[in-house]
Design an enzyme around this catalytic site. Structure first.
Site, PDB file in Angstrom:
ATOM      1  N   THR A 369       0.884  -1.158   0.000  1.00  0.00           N
ATOM      2  CA  THR A 369       0.000   0.000   0.000  1.00  0.00           C
ATOM      3  C   THR A 369       0.929   1.216   0.000  1.00  0.00           C
ATOM      4  OG1 THR A 369      -1.636  -1.273   1.153  1.00  0.00           O
ATOM      5  CG2 THR A 369      -1.795   1.089   1.436  1.00  0.00           C
ATOM      6  N   THR A 387      -4.203   2.216  -1.923  1.00  0.00           N
ATOM      7  CA  THR A 387      -3.708   0.856  -2.150  1.00  0.00           C
ATOM      8  C   THR A 387      -4.339   0.147  -3.338  1.00  0.00           C
ATOM      9  OG1 THR A 387      -3.242  -1.237  -1.000  1.00  0.00           O
ATOM     10  CG2 THR A 387      -5.412  -0.314  -0.674  1.00  0.00           C
ATOM     11  N   SER A 440     -10.851  -2.641   5.972  1.00  0.00           N
ATOM     12  CA  SER A 440      -9.461  -2.264   5.734  1.00  0.00           C
ATOM     13  C   SER A 440      -8.732  -2.097   7.060  1.00  0.00           C
ATOM     14  CB  SER A 440      -9.441  -0.942   4.969  1.00  0.00           C
ATOM     15  OG  SER A 440      -8.126  -0.443   4.869  1.00  0.00           O
ATOM     16  N   SER A 441      -7.406  -2.091   6.995  1.00  0.00           N
ATOM     17  CA  SER A 441      -6.606  -1.745   8.171  1.00  0.00           C
ATOM     18  C   SER A 441      -5.937  -0.378   8.000  1.00  0.00           C
ATOM     19  CB  SER A 441      -5.506  -2.785   8.387  1.00  0.00           C
ATOM     20  OG  SER A 441      -6.077  -4.059   8.588  1.00  0.00           O
ATOM     21  N   GLY A 461       1.201  -1.779   4.898  1.00  0.00           N
ATOM     22  CA  GLY A 461       1.614  -2.908   5.724  1.00  0.00           C
ATOM     23  C   GLY A 461       0.494  -3.882   6.053  1.00  0.00           C
TER      24      GLY A 461
HETATM   25  O1  DON Z   1      -6.940  -2.151   3.248  1.00  0.00           O
HETATM   26  C1  DON Z   1      -6.137  -2.918   3.754  1.00  0.00           C
HETATM   27  O2  DON Z   1      -6.055  -3.107   4.957  1.00  0.00           O
HETATM   28  C2  DON Z   1      -5.165  -3.644   2.860  1.00  0.00           C
HETATM   29  N1  DON Z   1      -5.719  -3.800   1.547  1.00  0.00           N
HETATM   30  C3  DON Z   1      -3.885  -2.880   2.855  1.00  0.00           C
HETATM   31  C4  DON Z   1      -2.850  -3.544   2.023  1.00  0.00           C
HETATM   32  C5  DON Z   1      -1.484  -3.132   2.331  1.00  0.00           C
HETATM   33  O3  DON Z   1      -1.199  -2.369   3.214  1.00  0.00           O
HETATM   34  C6  DON Z   1      -0.453  -3.769   1.505  1.00  0.00           C
HETATM   35  N2  DON Z   1       0.778  -3.746   2.141  1.00  0.00           N
HETATM   36  N3  DON Z   1       1.164  -4.721   2.713  1.00  0.00           N
END
Ligand code: DON
Length: 560
Positions: A369, A387, A440-441, A461
């Site tokens: 992301t 992302t 999402s995170s 992350g």
């Molecule tokens: O929205 C989310 O939580 C994930 N799609 C975020 C993905 C991300 O941070 C990729 N990096 N590892």
């Protein structure tokens, strides 16, 4: 007098604790952008130099990342933004992807009810309806001051002129090249071997951007681009239709706000879990004087881990798209509830997450992301995380339109109890439904201290985003690190299940790990090269800005 002399060391100590750490990152007097690529930070800053505000700079930076950082910057993905204007007004924008109209709860299960491997992660079946263009156009309409042409022209020029491949980018492209070919065939743009120092030009992306410049959001969600996009996805076996695109809207949402000691933290609300989870973690830790425990000491790690364990357990069960599920926020964020939830914590030993283990979950590379932080010369602040989900999203690339598509559908819980690519185990609240947003995170966050802007922070992350943001804030506030030191500091992570503490490979002495193991903590190393890639800004006591651009990537602060 004698008493004074006796008290002097104490006074000095207290004063030391209150003096913020001197900056070690780039310092700018007025305005700053910190992002994953120098080109994007510079374009954002240039817009502010021309009189644009932080919102104009956001549009420029977000789009410039789509050109310069296709790994995560995007037109085919989505994100979240939290702002704080110089007058103290706050808000949040949700430009998260949505499930297509034809989506349904069991769409990634086979006839026996098992999750079909790769279906929610690779290729057209993984793609959610993109939100980025709706997001930036919404921001521009509501808060922008410069014409879109001035903001977008440097981005379009960058796409035409091309972007020089960095060493890290060269490695990433090489690592994923076979997958690009598997998904898109061998004549796709990224089947080419690009090495460090090569220039990649993006004429197709420039043409798509021109259409957006000309027609605003309709340049993407209706007309020629929408037709091409929908037919491309469908030809590849995916689900997105023109109707899905026409119906997509970004949504303004009230941020989650809470106090931690004398800080006020402003962060993203559902459908991101970031704000709720970080709120729970901070509130469980608040009663402790963690500055005394020491930065990354066993006691600090233990306290943080136990708070994170409980917060992620709630996250995975209760949180989902608030337009579809009732989230008991008033209970989840209630002080008494959190105190009760933490009442069984003891420094003596670890609390096991559950009797049932879900087994070793592969921890994927954690930078896919991207986050950027902006402050303008009036003091308006923007924290935005965007992302495609995985590295280059679903790997599906439209050569005609010039961009990658997300694999955000994997952030839904395809089947209760089955972990997604971040090892997160979801429940009914995050099951798939037409037009629902996947949980999402992402945790774009702004921090006030004594009513003034103090920090702008966020990171990629996956599931580690929340813990990385929390640790960065604590490193500055509790442990008096500079912004750049806090961003670079080693990080750890716990997410309830799997019941392990992940440590970055470097920066944690054996003695710290042994101390934790002796209390029953399982430690996982080696699969997580980095946890997060934080880009942040701190406001210094004299009002100037210190950038923290993560050493883990090509991240760069720029300002004036
Ligand atoms: O929205 C989310 O939580 C994930 N799609 C975020 C993905 C991300 O941070 C990729 N990096 N590892």
């Amino acid at each position: 007098m004698r008493r004074l002399i006796f008290l002097l060391p104490l006074i000095l100590l207290v004063n030391c604790r209150q003096q913020p750490a001197p900056p070690t990152g780039l310092v700018a007097e007025k305005a700053m952008v910190v992002s994953a690529r120098e080109e994007a930070s510079k374009i954002g800053v240039e817009i502010m130099r021309q009189g644009g505000n932080a919102f104009d700079a956001m549009v420029a930076t977000e789009l410039a990342l789509a050109v310069a950082y296709p790994y995560a910057g995007n037109l085919g993905g989505g994100g979240f933004m939290v702002y704080r204007k110089s007058n103290g007004d706050i808000g949040g924008l949700d430009y998260r992807e949505k499930a297509p109209l034809s989506a349904h709860k069991d769409m990634y299960l086979d006839s026996l009810g098992n999750v079909v491997p790769n279906m929610s992660t690779v290729g057209a079946t993984a793609v959610g309806v993109p939100g980025t263009i709706a997001g930036v156009i919404e921001v521009h309409q509501k808060f922008g001051t410069l014409p879109l042409r001035i903001i977008m022209e440097p981005v379009i020029a960058l796409a035409n002129k091309g972007v020089v491949v960095t060493e890290k980018q060269g490695e990433r492209l090489e690592k994923h090249r076979n997958q690009f070919v598997e998904v898109n065939g061998d004549s796709t743009k990224f089947s080419t071997v690009y090495k460090m120092g090569d220039t990649i030009k993006y004429p197709a992306l420039a043409t798509t951007l021109e259409k957006i410049l000309l027609h605003g959001r309709d340049g993407f969600y209706k007309g020629e681009v929408a037709q091409k996009l929908a037919s491309f996805i469908q030809e590849q076996g995916g689900y997105i239709t023109e109707e899905d695109l026409a119906q997509y809207e970004a949504k303004w949402r009230a941020p989650i706000t809470f106090d931690y000691k004398d800080l006020r933290i402003i962060t993203m609300s559902p459908p991101s879990s970031g704000g709720v989870t970080i709120n729970q973690i901070f509130k469980m830790m608040e009663p402790y004087n963690i500055a005394r425990f020491g930065h990354n000491s066993p006691k600090t790690i233990q306290l943080f881990t136990e708070a994170a364990r409980r917060a992620y357990a709630d996250r995975n069960f209760f949180l989902g798209d608030p337009d579809f599920v009732d989230i008991p926020l008033d209970v989840l964020l209630d002080d008494a509830y959190l105190a009760a939830r933490f009442s069984d914590f003891s420094f003596e030993k670890a609390t096991p997450s559950e009797e049932v283990s879900y087994g070793a979950v592969e921890v994927v590379e954690s930078m896919e992301t991207t986050h950027y932080s902006i402050v303008d010369s009036e003091g308006n602040a923007i924290s935005a995380t965007t992302t495609l989900n995985g590295a280059y999203g679903s790997k599906l690339y439209s050569d005609e339109l010039g961009f990658f598509f997300n694999n955000e559908m994997d952030d839904f819980s395809a089947k209760p109890g089955v972990p997604n690519m971040y090892g997160l185990i979801g429940a009914e609240a995050n099951s798939i439904a037409p037009q629902k947003r996947m949980l999402s995170s992402m945790t774009p966050t702004i921090v006030e201290k004594e009513g003034q802007l103090y920090m702008v922070v966020g990171t990629p992350g996956g599931s580690t985003i929340i813990t990385a943001v929390a640790q960065t804030i604590l490193s500055v506030y509790e442990f008096n690190l500079s912004m750049q030191e806090a961003v670079n500091a080693p990080r750890f992570h716990h997410q309830w299940l799997p019941d392990v503490i992940k440590f970055e490979e470097e920066g944690f002495p054996e003695a710290v790990k042994t101390a934790l193991q002796s209390k029953g903590y399982e430690i996982l190393e080696g699969r997580t090269p980095v946890i997060g890639k934080v880009d942040a800004i701190r406001v210094l006591p004299n009002g100037s800005l210190e950038g923290g651009a993560d050493k883990r990537g090509d991240d760069t602060a720029a300002g004036f």
